[in-house]
Design a protein around this motif. Structure first.
Motif, PDB file in Angstrom:
ATOM      1  N   UNK A  71     -12.615  13.244 -14.178  1.00 41.23           N
ATOM      2  CA  UNK A  71     -13.138  13.589 -12.849  1.00 41.23           C
ATOM      3  C   UNK A  71     -13.323  15.103 -12.768  1.00 41.23           C
TER       4      UNK A  71
ATOM      5  N   UNK B 174       2.468   1.826  -3.275  1.00 45.17           N
ATOM      6  CA  UNK B 174       1.522   2.377  -4.277  1.00 45.17           C
ATOM      7  C   UNK B 174       1.270   3.858  -4.023  1.00 45.17           C
ATOM      8  N   UNK B 175       1.130   4.242  -2.733  1.00 46.54           N
ATOM      9  CA  UNK B 175       0.900   5.664  -2.412  1.00 46.54           C
ATOM     10  C   UNK B 175       2.060   6.513  -2.935  1.00 46.54           C
TER      11      UNK B 175
ATOM     12  N   UNK C 231      -5.739   9.586  -3.114  1.00 43.46           N
ATOM     13  CA  UNK C 231      -4.494   9.041  -3.672  1.00 43.46           C
ATOM     14  C   UNK C 231      -4.507   7.508  -3.610  1.00 43.46           C
ATOM     15  N   UNK C 232      -4.099   6.896  -4.688  1.00 42.85           N
ATOM     16  CA  UNK C 232      -4.160   5.439  -4.803  1.00 42.85           C
ATOM     17  C   UNK C 232      -3.340   4.763  -3.700  1.00 42.85           C
ATOM     18  N   UNK C 233      -3.956   3.844  -2.991  1.00 40.35           N
ATOM     19  CA  UNK C 233      -3.243   3.081  -1.962  1.00 40.35           C
ATOM     20  C   UNK C 233      -3.609   3.493  -0.542  1.00 40.35           C
ATOM     21  N   UNK C 234      -4.212   4.651  -0.385  1.00 34.99           N
ATOM     22  CA  UNK C 234      -4.497   5.159   0.963  1.00 34.99           C
ATOM     23  C   UNK C 234      -5.587   4.338   1.661  1.00 34.99           C
TER      24      UNK C 234
ATOM     25  N   UNK D 229     -10.313   4.049  -3.498  1.00 31.40           N
ATOM     26  CA  UNK D 229      -9.508   5.244  -3.797  1.00 31.40           C
ATOM     27  C   UNK D 229      -9.836   5.799  -5.172  1.00 31.40           C
ATOM     28  N   UNK D 230     -10.003   4.893  -6.130  1.00 33.72           N
ATOM     29  CA  UNK D 230     -10.289   5.335  -7.505  1.00 33.72           C
ATOM     30  C   UNK D 230     -11.661   5.989  -7.582  1.00 33.72           C
TER      31      UNK D 230
ATOM     32  N   UNK E 296       0.840  -1.217   0.000  1.00 30.58           N
ATOM     33  CA  UNK E 296       0.000   0.000   0.000  1.00 30.58           C
ATOM     34  C   UNK E 296       0.867   1.257   0.000  1.00 30.58           C
TER      35      UNK E 296
ATOM     36  N   UNK F 251      -6.425   1.297   0.853  1.00 29.36           N
ATOM     37  CA  UNK F 251      -5.869  -0.050   1.029  1.00 29.36           C
ATOM     38  C   UNK F 251      -5.096  -0.113   2.335  1.00 29.36           C
TER      39      UNK F 251
ATOM     40  N   UNK G   1     -11.612   9.268  -5.359  1.00 31.20           N
ATOM     41  CA  UNK G   1     -10.664  10.276  -5.836  1.00 31.20           C
ATOM     42  C   UNK G   1      -9.562  10.566  -4.841  1.00 31.20           C
TER      43      UNK G   1
ATOM     44  N   UNK H 271      -8.109  -0.206  -3.191  1.00 34.94           N
ATOM     45  CA  UNK H 271      -7.681   0.472  -4.429  1.00 34.94           C
ATOM     46  C   UNK H 271      -8.902   0.977  -5.204  1.00 34.94           C
TER      47      UNK H 271
END
Lengths: 405, 168
Positions: free
Chosen positions: A182, A37-38, B79-82, B73-74, A34, B84, B77, B70
């Motif tokens: 978005x 990825x962040x 940040x990806x991974x937060x 997050x998507x 994780x 998770x 909106x 994941x």
């Protein structure tokens, strides 16, 4: 003591590292994964961006499909609400429509003039092409206010593209994928909109309050009093984030916390379709004159029609004024003549009166002369009288024979 | 009581129900925003993950939980991974609680859950504010935290019934 510490360590180790039979990864691995990825997603490498974009494409589409049942329930609930207020809304809408129809003509004129002026200032003509986009995901996070629309870089949408609900501003694009993007809504805390508030032409920044309204910030203290309740806020175009002159909302001064709030025109929870404005800057050189003429012909035609109407009205009124003017001139001449006649009469009468006065005086003198001539005449050598016919003699007669003052 | 024959397709779906509901919730966001209740929000995935990581970890794949993060997050909106990271941290804390608990108690679990979600929301807020410069309203976090804590009891009743039906 040592035993309890051992238990704690065993429990921690078990929680982080122990992998049960059905687990593919330990929890510690997933934590590192994780964090990795962040960190990776905050970097701007092309490969990462493409991967992110692909993931987003898949997730947005899936989310749209998965949301269908919930959206159905949601729309049914909203429809039910709408039906209850149907007649009331109809009446209000009818009134608004009548008013809008009357305002539409003047708006057209202002718009065409505005475009002309802008082209004069910039040397460019901005052609705005609004495309319809469907809101595919509108799951509001409690912390972030954004929506996903089904138009992306394929349709020339860029970061910063303005998004509208009818002609009202909704937000701007903050993330673009190939077939979707978005949109950051105006209500989001990260949304800053430079606005002008009328009446008063006060410049301010509206920041989303994270709920349903916007809050006016960054305004000079002495200008706060200039802002009226229900004043209209529209984009000022400062900073080139949003185009100028787009209606945003109305001022709400009824807030108890003494904050100046903005009620947005659009209800962001009800968005189904929005318009994305794609701007294309077209240079306006002499070569493209024919093309330009065709493009602006419609606008020019409207303007010409309006101007010819105005001209006709002016000519008609001008003829009327001329006729009136002629009549007035004739009347003035007649009056002048009358005045001259009256003046002559007046002079004549004055002369007659003067003559009459003189005659009266002469008669009086003759009458007194008969009585007092002996007193005023000088007959002897040492007498005190005057010679007949002199002014002194006349004076003496008029004073009834008294010599001297 | 619902009864299925084992190796039946429905039974398999029923076993995977928590994960399915988790994915549905992250794709769909059970936020009830159309009710227009001010400040009302709760984090359903937190409740679900904590409960099943605590009570039925054998049937709960952490990797899928990670993937659900994941997706969340998507959709939201972030940040990806937060998300998770948040979900996996919940799993870790739940596993730790499970390891140290001899006799389970709902009230203890409930207040431990409050501690965990408060900690994780604090981490989320700090990461978003400090590293990603997001403007966030802390009131919304606190309210969300509170409602998530309240709803844990209600949902745990349903989840308990579900687990009981599986055991039967």
């Amino acid at each position: 003591m040592a035993e309890s510490r051992d238990d704690f360590i065993i429990a921690i180790r078990s929680a982080f590292l122990k992998k049960s039979t059905k687990q593919k990864f330990s929890l510690l691995t997933l934590v590192f994964f994780s964090i990795f990825i962040i960190v990776l997603s905050s970097l701007n490498f092309k490969a990462i961006s493409v991967t992110k974009s692909v993931i987003k494409e898949i997730v947005y589409r899936s989310s749209f499909i998965v949301s269908i049942p919930e959206n159905f329930i949601k729309s049914s609930y909203l429809n039910l609400n709408e039906y209850t207020n149907f007649y009331k809304d109809y009446k209000i809408t009818k009134e608004e429509l009548d008013q809008l129809k009357s305002e539409n003509i003047s708006t057209k004129i202002i718009k065409s003039e505005n475009e002309e002026l802008k082209s004069l200032i910039d040397g460019y003509t901005i052609t705005s092409n609004k495309i319809l986009a469907k809101v595919i995901v509108d799951h509001e996070s409690p912390f972030l206010r954004s929506i996903i629309i089904n138009k992306g870089s394929k349709e020339k949408i860029k970061i910063g593209t303005n998004i509208y609900d009818r002609s009202y501003l909704v937000g701007r694009v903050i993330e673009v994928n190939y077939t979707n993007s978005r949109v950051l809504l105006l209500t989001d805390l990260n949304s800053n909109i430079p606005v002008s508030i009328t009446p008063g032409n006060v410049q301010a920044i509206v920041v989303g309050n994270g709920d349903k309204k916007g809050e006016i910030r960054y305004i000079k203290n002495d200008l706060v009093n200039k802002i009226n309740d229900k004043g209209i806020a529209y984009t000022s175009g400062t900073g080139s984030i949003f185009k100028s002159g787009i209606p945003v909302g109305t001022v709400d001064l009824k807030d108890l916390s003494e904050k100046i709030l903005i009620n947005f025109y659009s209800d962001f929870t009800q968005l189904k379709y929005v318009f994305a404005e794609i701007d294309e800057l077209i240079p306006a050189p002499a070569e493209n004159e024919e093309k330009d003429q065709i493009e602006v012909s419609n606008t020019e035609q409207i303007k010409l029609d309006i101007i010819s109407d105005e001209l006709q009205i002016l000519e008609e009124s001008n003829t009327k004024f001329l006729e009136e003017n002629q009549q007035l001139n004739t009347l003035t001449n007649e009056l002048n003549k009358q005045i001259e006649i009256l003046k002559a009469e007046n002079n004549f009468q004055k002369n007659v009166i003067q003559q009459h006065n003189l005659d009266q005086e002469e008669l009086e003198f003759l009458r007194l002369n008969l009585i007092y001539s002996s007193k005023c005449q000088s007959k002897k050598l040492f007498s005190t009288g005057f010679k007949v016919g002199t002014p002194e003699y006349r004076k003496c007669i008029m004073q009834k024979g008294k010599i001297g003052d | 009581m619902i009864r299925f024959q084992k190796k039946n397709l429905f039974y398999k779906i029923y076993i995977w129900l928590p994960i399915l509901v988790l994915f549905l919730s992250v794709f769909n966001e059970f936020d009830f925003n159309y009710l227009n209740i001010d400040y009302f929000s709760f984090n359903f995935p937190f409740i679900l993950i904590f409960y099943f990581a605590l009570k039925a970890y054998q049937r709960f794949d952490y990797f899928l939980v990670f993937l659900a993060g994941l997706v969340n997050d998507t959709v939201v909106g972030l940040p990806l991974g937060l998300s998770s990271l948040s979900y996996i941290l919940i799993c870790i804390f739940a596993t730790y609680l499970r390891n140290i608990t001899i006799s389970p108690n709902l009230m203890k679990d409930w207040f431990y859950f409050l501690f965990i979600i408060s900690l994780i929301n604090s981490i989320n807020y700090s990461v978003l504010f400090l590293f990603f410069s997001y403007e966030l309203d802390i009131t919304l976090f606190i309210v969300n935290n509170f409602f998530t804590f309240l709803f844990y009891i209600i949902f745990s009743i349903f989840f308990k019934r579900y687990l009981k039906s599986l055991d039967d």
